[in-house]
Scaffold this motif. Structure first.
Motif, PDB file in Angstrom:
ATOM      1  N   TYR A   1      21.571   1.565 -26.562  1.00 33.59           N
ATOM      2  CA  TYR A   1      22.117   0.313 -26.047  1.00 33.59           C
ATOM      3  C   TYR A   1      23.616   0.368 -25.797  1.00 33.59           C
ATOM      4  O   TYR A   1      24.088   0.159 -24.689  1.00 33.59           O
ATOM      5  N   PHE A   2      24.383   0.639 -26.848  1.00 34.38           N
ATOM      6  CA  PHE A   2      25.831   0.581 -26.698  1.00 34.38           C
ATOM      7  C   PHE A   2      26.370   1.710 -25.812  1.00 34.38           C
ATOM      8  O   PHE A   2      27.303   1.525 -25.053  1.00 34.38           O
ATOM      9  N   GLU A   3      25.745   2.868 -25.897  1.00 37.37           N
ATOM     10  CA  GLU A   3      26.211   4.003 -25.096  1.00 37.37           C
ATOM     11  C   GLU A   3      25.914   3.814 -23.621  1.00 37.37           C
ATOM     12  O   GLU A   3      26.754   4.062 -22.756  1.00 37.37           O
ATOM     13  N   ASN A   4      24.705   3.354 -23.308  1.00 38.68           N
ATOM     14  CA  ASN A   4      24.256   3.339 -21.925  1.00 38.68           C
ATOM     15  C   ASN A   4      24.395   2.004 -21.229  1.00 38.68           C
ATOM     16  O   ASN A   4      24.363   1.940 -20.011  1.00 38.68           O
ATOM     17  N   GLU A   5      24.524   0.903 -22.011  1.00 39.21           N
ATOM     18  CA  GLU A   5      24.558  -0.400 -21.373  1.00 39.21           C
ATOM     19  C   GLU A   5      25.735  -1.255 -21.798  1.00 39.21           C
ATOM     20  O   GLU A   5      26.514  -1.707 -20.976  1.00 39.21           O
ATOM     21  N   ALA A   6      25.877  -1.472 -23.099  1.00 37.11           N
ATOM     22  CA  ALA A   6      26.872  -2.436 -23.558  1.00 37.11           C
ATOM     23  C   ALA A   6      28.285  -2.014 -23.224  1.00 37.11           C
ATOM     24  O   ALA A   6      29.148  -2.858 -22.982  1.00 37.11           O
ATOM     25  N   ASN A   7      28.563  -0.717 -23.216  1.00 36.85           N
ATOM     26  CA  ASN A   7      29.918  -0.250 -22.981  1.00 36.85           C
ATOM     27  C   ASN A   7      30.227  -0.016 -21.513  1.00 36.85           C
ATOM     28  O   ASN A   7      31.346   0.355 -21.154  1.00 36.85           O
ATOM     29  N   LYS A   8      29.230  -0.205 -20.652  1.00 37.33           N
ATOM     30  CA  LYS A   8      29.475  -0.058 -19.229  1.00 37.33           C
ATOM     31  C   LYS A   8      30.057  -1.352 -18.678  1.00 37.33           C
ATOM     32  O   LYS A   8      29.637  -2.439 -19.064  1.00 37.33           O
ATOM     33  N   PRO A   9      31.013  -1.268 -17.748  1.00 38.95           N
ATOM     34  CA  PRO A   9      31.489  -2.490 -17.130  1.00 38.95           C
ATOM     35  C   PRO A   9      30.388  -3.124 -16.296  1.00 38.95           C
ATOM     36  O   PRO A   9      29.536  -2.430 -15.746  1.00 38.95           O
ATOM     37  N   VAL A  10      30.397  -4.428 -16.209  1.00 37.58           N
ATOM     38  CA  VAL A  10      29.392  -5.118 -15.410  1.00 37.58           C
ATOM     39  C   VAL A  10      29.752  -4.944 -13.943  1.00 37.58           C
ATOM     40  O   VAL A  10      30.792  -5.414 -13.493  1.00 37.58           O
ATOM     41  N   LYS A  11      28.889  -4.270 -13.187  1.00 41.58           N
ATOM     42  CA  LYS A  11      29.174  -3.992 -11.791  1.00 41.58           C
ATOM     43  C   LYS A  11      28.705  -5.108 -10.882  1.00 41.58           C
ATOM     44  O   LYS A  11      29.102  -5.193  -9.733  1.00 41.58           O
ATOM     45  N   ASN A  12      27.824  -5.935 -11.380  1.00 42.38           N
ATOM     46  CA  ASN A  12      27.271  -7.002 -10.570  1.00 42.38           C
ATOM     47  C   ASN A  12      28.309  -8.098 -10.346  1.00 42.38           C
ATOM     48  O   ASN A  12      28.842  -8.665 -11.288  1.00 42.38           O
ATOM     49  N   HIS A  13      28.592  -8.421  -9.085  1.00 40.55           N
ATOM     50  CA  HIS A  13      29.565  -9.472  -8.783  1.00 40.55           C
ATOM     51  C   HIS A  13      28.989 -10.861  -9.081  1.00 40.55           C
ATOM     52  O   HIS A  13      29.730 -11.837  -9.158  1.00 40.55           O
ATOM     53  N   TYR A  14      27.683 -10.940  -9.181  1.00 42.04           N
ATOM     54  CA  TYR A  14      27.023 -12.209  -9.467  1.00 42.04           C
ATOM     55  C   TYR A  14      26.241 -12.041 -10.762  1.00 42.04           C
ATOM     56  O   TYR A  14      25.092 -11.574 -10.743  1.00 42.04           O
ATOM     57  N   PRO A  15      26.834 -12.364 -11.903  1.00 42.23           N
ATOM     58  CA  PRO A  15      26.182 -12.116 -13.195  1.00 42.23           C
ATOM     59  C   PRO A  15      24.763 -12.660 -13.253  1.00 42.23           C
ATOM     60  O   PRO A  15      24.460 -13.709 -12.719  1.00 42.23           O
ATOM     61  N   GLY A  16      23.891 -11.928 -13.931  1.00 43.69           N
ATOM     62  CA  GLY A  16      22.486 -12.249 -13.969  1.00 43.69           C
ATOM     63  C   GLY A  16      21.750 -11.403 -12.941  1.00 43.69           C
ATOM     64  O   GLY A  16      22.311 -10.433 -12.430  1.00 43.69           O
ATOM     65  N   PRO A  17      20.510 -11.735 -12.653  1.00 45.67           N
ATOM     66  CA  PRO A  17      19.745 -12.877 -13.153  1.00 45.67           C
ATOM     67  C   PRO A  17      19.224 -12.634 -14.569  1.00 45.67           C
ATOM     68  O   PRO A  17      18.938 -11.508 -14.952  1.00 45.67           O
ATOM     69  N   VAL A  18      19.122 -13.718 -15.308  1.00 41.93           N
ATOM     70  CA  VAL A  18      18.621 -13.650 -16.673  1.00 41.93           C
ATOM     71  C   VAL A  18      17.767 -14.880 -16.942  1.00 41.93           C
ATOM     72  O   VAL A  18      18.028 -15.964 -16.412  1.00 41.93           O
ATOM     73  N   ILE A  19      16.721 -14.687 -17.736  1.00 42.08           N
ATOM     74  CA  ILE A  19      15.835 -15.774 -18.134  1.00 42.08           C
ATOM     75  C   ILE A  19      15.899 -15.892 -19.652  1.00 42.08           C
ATOM     76  O   ILE A  19      15.781 -14.901 -20.362  1.00 42.08           O
ATOM     77  N   MET A  20      16.142 -17.097 -20.141  1.00 42.83           N
ATOM     78  CA  MET A  20      16.182 -17.338 -21.581  1.00 42.83           C
ATOM     79  C   MET A  20      15.031 -18.261 -21.973  1.00 42.83           C
ATOM     80  O   MET A  20      14.835 -19.295 -21.339  1.00 42.83           O
ATOM     81  N   ILE A  21      14.309 -17.882 -23.007  1.00 40.12           N
ATOM     82  CA  ILE A  21      13.169 -18.673 -23.454  1.00 40.12           C
ATOM     83  C   ILE A  21      13.396 -19.145 -24.887  1.00 40.12           C
ATOM     84  O   ILE A  21      13.533 -18.345 -25.810  1.00 40.12           O
ATOM     85  N   SER A  22      13.431 -20.453 -25.057  1.00 37.51           N
ATOM     86  CA  SER A  22      13.473 -21.069 -26.384  1.00 37.51           C
ATOM     87  C   SER A  22      12.070 -21.563 -26.699  1.00 37.51           C
ATOM     88  O   SER A  22      11.287 -21.843 -25.788  1.00 37.51           O
ATOM     89  N   ARG A  23      11.747 -21.683 -27.969  1.00 34.30           N
ATOM     90  CA  ARG A  23      10.385 -22.105 -28.313  1.00 34.30           C
ATOM     91  C   ARG A  23      10.342 -22.816 -29.642  1.00 34.30           C
ATOM     92  O   ARG A  23      11.106 -22.534 -30.552  1.00 34.30           O
TER      93      ARG A  23
END
Length: 239
Positions: free
Chosen positions: A8-30
């Motif tokens: 996670y941290f090596e391959n994703e979390a530490n990479k800069p976000v390249k997407n100019h439009y953050p997301g898309p993301v879906i959040m589910i509460s229950r």
């Protein structure tokens, strides 16, 4: 998802976000007794296999996460996963005795708890901004509410229906199942209120489903249709 924590941290979390439009993301509460994980599993498979883009573009993989967020936070904090999890509340991982003794109706978060919450907040925001994630629980709807392309969903059902469901899947008496459902619901409410700084209401969600009257496929189909009609990916396609 097996290598999520180690990579996670090596391959994703530490990479800069390249997407100019953050997301898309879906959040589910229950609410307790509503199976968000089944919805998230089906939805991730459909969104991965369904092309919302033009034929010249490559589909991206959608992943759903829940406990992985806790594991990633524990890894960053060099802390035992159970200690981090205790700041939250896992529906199937806490016994009735633990629920009644470990959590009160006036939960106070100490400095260590707050450090965990801030680390989880960072992980959730990184995933939300990267996009193509379905995040279950962890107050993600509140934490990532400012992400431009997001869909916030809540699964609800009448209390008695949820009690009966917990009785069936956990082989509990009505009294024990009722205690469990109420305790879990209350703890989740307290945690989300702590993160949000206020009580939440229906206006905090884009869609609310009655889990007692709809099958999983009905809910997933409705979410996919909303995503298509909402032009969830329009900013990517227009770019």
């Amino acid at each position: 998802m097996k290598n999520f924590l180690s990579n996670y941290f090596e391959n994703e979390a530490n990479k800069p976000v390249k997407n100019h439009y953050p997301g898309p993301v879906i959040m589910i509460s229950r609410e307790c007794g509503c199976s968000a994980k089944r919805i998230a599993t089906k939805l991730s498979k459909i969104l991965t296999g369904y092309s919302f883009h033009s034929e010249t573009k490559t589909d991206v993989e959608w992943k759903w996460v829940s406990k992985e967020i806790i594991e990633a936070a524990a890894n960053e904090l060099n802390m035992d996963t159970e200690k981090v999890r205790n700041v939250f509340l896992g529906e199937a991982k806490v016994s009735l005795e633990e629920v009644s003794t470990a959590f009160s109706t006036e939960k106070v978060y100490d400095a260590e708890d707050q450090q965990v919450i801030e680390t989880v907040r960072k992980v959730i925001l990184q995933l939300a901004e990267k996009g193509n994630y379905i995040i279950v629980g962890r107050a993600a709807g509140v934490i990532a509410q400012d992400v431009s392309r997001k869909l916030s969903i809540k699964l609800m059902a009448p209390l008695e229906w949820r009690i009966n469901r917990i009785m069936q899947i956990s082989n509990l008496s009505h009294a024990d199942a009722q205690q469990y459902v109420l305790q879990i619901d209350r703890q989740r409410e307290l945690f989300v209120e702590h993160v949000a700084g206020r009580k939440l209401n229906n206006n905090d969600y884009d869609i609310i489903f009655n889990y007692s009257t709809l099958q999983d496929d009905h809910i997933v189909d409705a979410i996919v249709n909303v995503i298509k009609n909402k032009r969830f990916f329009a900013e990517e396609e227009d770019n």
